[in-house]
Design a protein around this motif. Structure first.
Motif, short mmCIF file in Angstrom:
data_model
loop_
_atom_site.label_atom_id
_atom_site.label_comp_id
_atom_site.label_asym_id
_atom_site.label_seq_id
_atom_site.Cartn_x
_atom_site.Cartn_y
_atom_site.Cartn_z
N PRO A 325 18.46 -63.77 -33.18
CA PRO A 325 19.37 -62.62 -33.02
C PRO A 325 18.88 -61.36 -33.71
CG PRO A 325 20.31 -64.28 -34.50
CD PRO A 325 19.12 -64.92 -33.84
N GLY A 326 18.32 -61.49 -34.91
CA GLY A 326 17.84 -60.32 -35.62
C GLY A 326 16.67 -59.66 -34.92
N LEU A 327 15.76 -60.48 -34.37
CA LEU A 327 14.60 -59.93 -33.67
C LEU A 327 15.01 -59.24 -32.37
CD1 LEU A 327 11.55 -62.36 -33.96
CD2 LEU A 327 11.75 -60.01 -34.76
N VAL A 328 16.02 -59.79 -31.70
CA VAL A 328 16.51 -59.14 -30.48
C VAL A 328 17.07 -57.76 -30.82
CG1 VAL A 328 18.31 -59.19 -28.71
CG2 VAL A 328 16.95 -61.23 -29.15
N GLU A 329 17.83 -57.67 -31.90
CA GLU A 329 18.38 -56.37 -32.30
C GLU A 329 17.25 -55.40 -32.65
OE1 GLU A 329 21.55 -56.36 -35.06
OE2 GLU A 329 22.73 -57.85 -33.98
N GLN A 330 16.22 -55.90 -33.33
CA GLN A 330 15.09 -55.04 -33.65
C GLN A 330 14.35 -54.60 -32.39
OE1 GLN A 330 14.38 -53.63 -36.50
NE2 GLN A 330 16.20 -54.60 -37.34
N PHE A 331 14.26 -55.48 -31.40
CA PHE A 331 13.61 -55.12 -30.14
C PHE A 331 14.39 -54.02 -29.43
CE2 PHE A 331 12.80 -56.06 -25.53
CZ PHE A 331 11.50 -55.58 -25.52
N ILE A 332 15.71 -54.11 -29.46
CA ILE A 332 16.55 -53.08 -28.84
C ILE A 332 16.34 -51.75 -29.57
CG2 ILE A 332 18.93 -52.33 -28.44
CD1 ILE A 332 19.62 -55.32 -28.07
N GLN A 333 16.27 -51.79 -30.90
CA GLN A 333 16.01 -50.56 -31.64
C GLN A 333 14.64 -50.01 -31.28
OE1 GLN A 333 16.65 -50.54 -35.86
NE2 GLN A 333 18.34 -51.99 -35.74
N CYS A 334 13.66 -50.89 -31.17
CA CYS A 334 12.29 -50.46 -30.87
C CYS A 334 12.21 -49.79 -29.51
CB CYS A 334 11.37 -51.68 -30.92
SG CYS A 334 9.70 -51.40 -30.30
N MET A 335 12.84 -50.38 -28.50
CA MET A 335 12.77 -49.85 -27.15
C MET A 335 13.63 -48.60 -26.99
SD MET A 335 10.67 -51.71 -25.54
CE MET A 335 10.98 -51.19 -23.86
N GLY A 336 14.69 -48.53 -27.78
CA GLY A 336 15.65 -47.44 -27.60
C GLY A 336 16.67 -47.80 -26.54
N ILE A 337 17.86 -47.28 -26.68
CA ILE A 337 18.91 -47.58 -25.71
C ILE A 337 18.56 -47.00 -24.35
CG2 ILE A 337 20.28 -45.56 -26.31
CD1 ILE A 337 21.57 -49.03 -25.35
N TYR A 338 17.72 -45.97 -24.34
CA TYR A 338 17.24 -45.37 -23.09
C TYR A 338 15.71 -45.49 -23.06
CZ TYR A 338 21.86 -43.29 -23.72
OH TYR A 338 23.20 -43.09 -23.94
N PRO A 339 15.18 -46.65 -22.70
CA PRO A 339 13.72 -46.85 -22.73
C PRO A 339 12.99 -45.88 -21.82
CG PRO A 339 14.87 -48.95 -22.52
CD PRO A 339 15.89 -47.88 -22.32
N ILE A 340 11.75 -45.60 -22.14
CA ILE A 340 10.90 -44.74 -21.32
C ILE A 340 10.89 -45.28 -19.89
CG2 ILE A 340 8.50 -44.07 -20.90
CD1 ILE A 340 8.18 -43.89 -23.95
N GLY A 341 11.07 -44.37 -18.92
CA GLY A 341 11.13 -44.77 -17.52
C GLY A 341 12.54 -44.98 -17.00
N SER A 342 13.55 -44.94 -17.89
CA SER A 342 14.93 -45.11 -17.45
C SER A 342 15.39 -43.93 -16.61
CB SER A 342 15.88 -45.25 -18.66
OG SER A 342 15.58 -46.40 -19.42
N VAL A 343 16.11 -44.21 -15.52
CA VAL A 343 16.72 -43.16 -14.70
C VAL A 343 18.12 -42.92 -15.25
CG1 VAL A 343 17.40 -42.45 -12.38
CG2 VAL A 343 15.37 -43.88 -12.71
N VAL A 344 18.42 -41.68 -15.65
CA VAL A 344 19.67 -41.41 -16.34
C VAL A 344 20.40 -40.22 -15.70
CG1 VAL A 344 18.84 -42.32 -18.55
CG2 VAL A 344 18.48 -39.90 -18.01
#
Length: 422
Positions: A325-344
């Motif tokens: 669970p902690g690594l998943v949260e860190q991965f989300i932080q790393c990618m950002g809530i709006y990862p590069i390439g996201s259509v927004v």
């Protein structure tokens, strides 16, 4: 009853129902929470001058609480813990103090990365063909390109992340290996791994799927479900890949663990050995997270990839069961809530593609505008920085929502600085 209180007067057990600033500008995961420790008080004191608390009278239970009464209070509090946007809260939670800081801009780094990407692509195709023919691995060449990727990731991870958006369904295995390598290095950088550790992690990630060259293509690309026999053959890519790496000189044991453990799962439900929890090891856990993320966000013969935003939500749902669970949260932080390439979609009504992150204010990336508010194409290319882009009435511009992959026929890669490599 809601009461304003200076943060210096806070005590464990108080229920904070509102802050003196927007919730999304703080690291707190919930909009309303009971203070359970001194560390939460320190966080509140760091981010706020005052907060609003619900006084005990609201629950009709006078403090101090007896053990039997505590359960009643917690049941009442559970109804108040409404998630505003859980991914945003996780993404902005400062669990780790950054070790690395960007040294170059995206524009500066992208020119260096073009050659690294070309060199890595050629090497990966060569290695996969050598494995298919039973030839020796070019471990020296692999270490060389990984060293170059690590240096680029440390300077600015966004450039290689842009190139990781290049996806062709019929070249999945090779491009998947490259993307998993980029993702693993980005997460390793975020976690503050030392340069040598990053080199080992990257090497393992790049070579994690070599065993698939020993699995028939008709099974790898089968559009329907696999039967038991086919699934057993598919799973065999793990021990086959490990055997190849074991027999190759110069491959560190820790790198081989990425290949060995990238299909193990936190609950013990994975394969090949059914490892559980910390038995998987850090590199194996990282490999599993980034391999799964890329797989579910990429088009395959048997499924259409979901958006990066949706994939991150799925990864969070699968924490504890499939992933640490902690690594998943860190991965989300790393990618950002709006990862590069996201259509927004912005609060101006405009539609755009996230081009690069803002690692200080992660909700304020740079966005390439594609469509106007009336959904007509914007004349000419234009990239805006949400840190200083406002609506017509002067309000700060924000991302309103993330759209599904392929929305409005938009191909995000066309708006990233990688077109020369397509």
């Amino acid at each position: 009853m809601k009461r304003k209180l200076d943060v210096q007067q806070l005590k464990v057990g108080m229920f904070v129902c509102d802050l003196d600033r927007p919730w999304r500008e703080t690291p707190f995961l919930f909009q309303g929470f009971e203070i359970r420790g001194e560390d939460e008080i320190l966080d509140l004191q760091r981010y706020c001058q005052y907060v609003y608390i619900d006084t005990p009278e609201l629950y009709q239970i006078p403090p101090p609480r007896k053990p039997a009464e505590k359960a009643v209070v917690e049941e009442a509090l559970n109804h108040k813990k409404v998630e505003r946007d859980l991914l945003i809260k996780i993404e902005s939670h400062p669990l780790i103090k950054p070790v690395y800081h960007d040294q170059t801009s995206l524009e500066e780094e992208i020119e260096v990365v073009r050659e690294i990407h070309r060199e890595t692509k050629n090497l990966v195709y060569s290695i996969l063909e050598d494995v298919r023919l039973g030839k020796n691995l070019n471990s020296v060449g692999a270490k060389k390109v990984i060293g170059e990727m690590v240096e680029s990731i440390i300077r600015n991870p966004d450039a290689l992340t842009c190139f990781a958006q290049l996806k062709k369904k019929d070249e999945y295995t090779a491009q998947h290996s490259m993307r998993v390598c980029v993702l693993a290095l980005s997460l390793g950088r975020h976690l503050g791994l030392e340069k040598q550790e990053l080199n080992t992690l990257g090497l393992g990630a790049l070579l994690h799927d070599l065993g698939k060259m020993k699995v028939p293509n008709e099974i790898l690309n089968k559009p329907g479900p696999l039967n038991d026999y086919e699934y057993a053959l598919m799973k065999s890519h793990v021990p086959r890949g490990v055997e190849i790496l074991d027999n190759t000189s110069g491959i560190p044991r820790a790198a081989i663990e990425v290949a060995r453990c990238h299909h193990e799962r936190y609950s013990g439900s994975g394969y090949i050995h059914g490892l559980k929890g910390d038995q998987i090891g850090l590199f194996g856990m990282i490999g599993g997270i980034v391999d799964c993320y890329d797989a579910i966000s990429s088009d395959r013969a048997y499924h259409t990839g979901m958006s990066a935003h949706a994939a991150l939500k799925k990864m969070y749902e699968w924490r504890n069961r499939d992933f640490h669970p902690g690594l998943v949260e860190q991965f989300i932080q790393c990618m950002g809530i709006y990862p590069i390439g996201s259509v927004v979609e912005l609060n101006t009504g405009e539609i755009g593609v996230v081009v690069t992150m803002n690692r200080m204010r992660r909700l304020k990336p740079r966005v390439a505008l594609v469509l106007q508010a009336d959904y007509f194409p914007l004349p000419g290319a234009r990239t805006v920085d949400l840190m200083n882009y406002n609506t017509r009435d002067g309000r700060p511009c924000e991302i309103e929502r993330v759209l599904e992959s392929g929305a409005y026929g938009i191909n995000p890669v066309q708006y990233l600085p990688v077109t020369a490599a397509i």
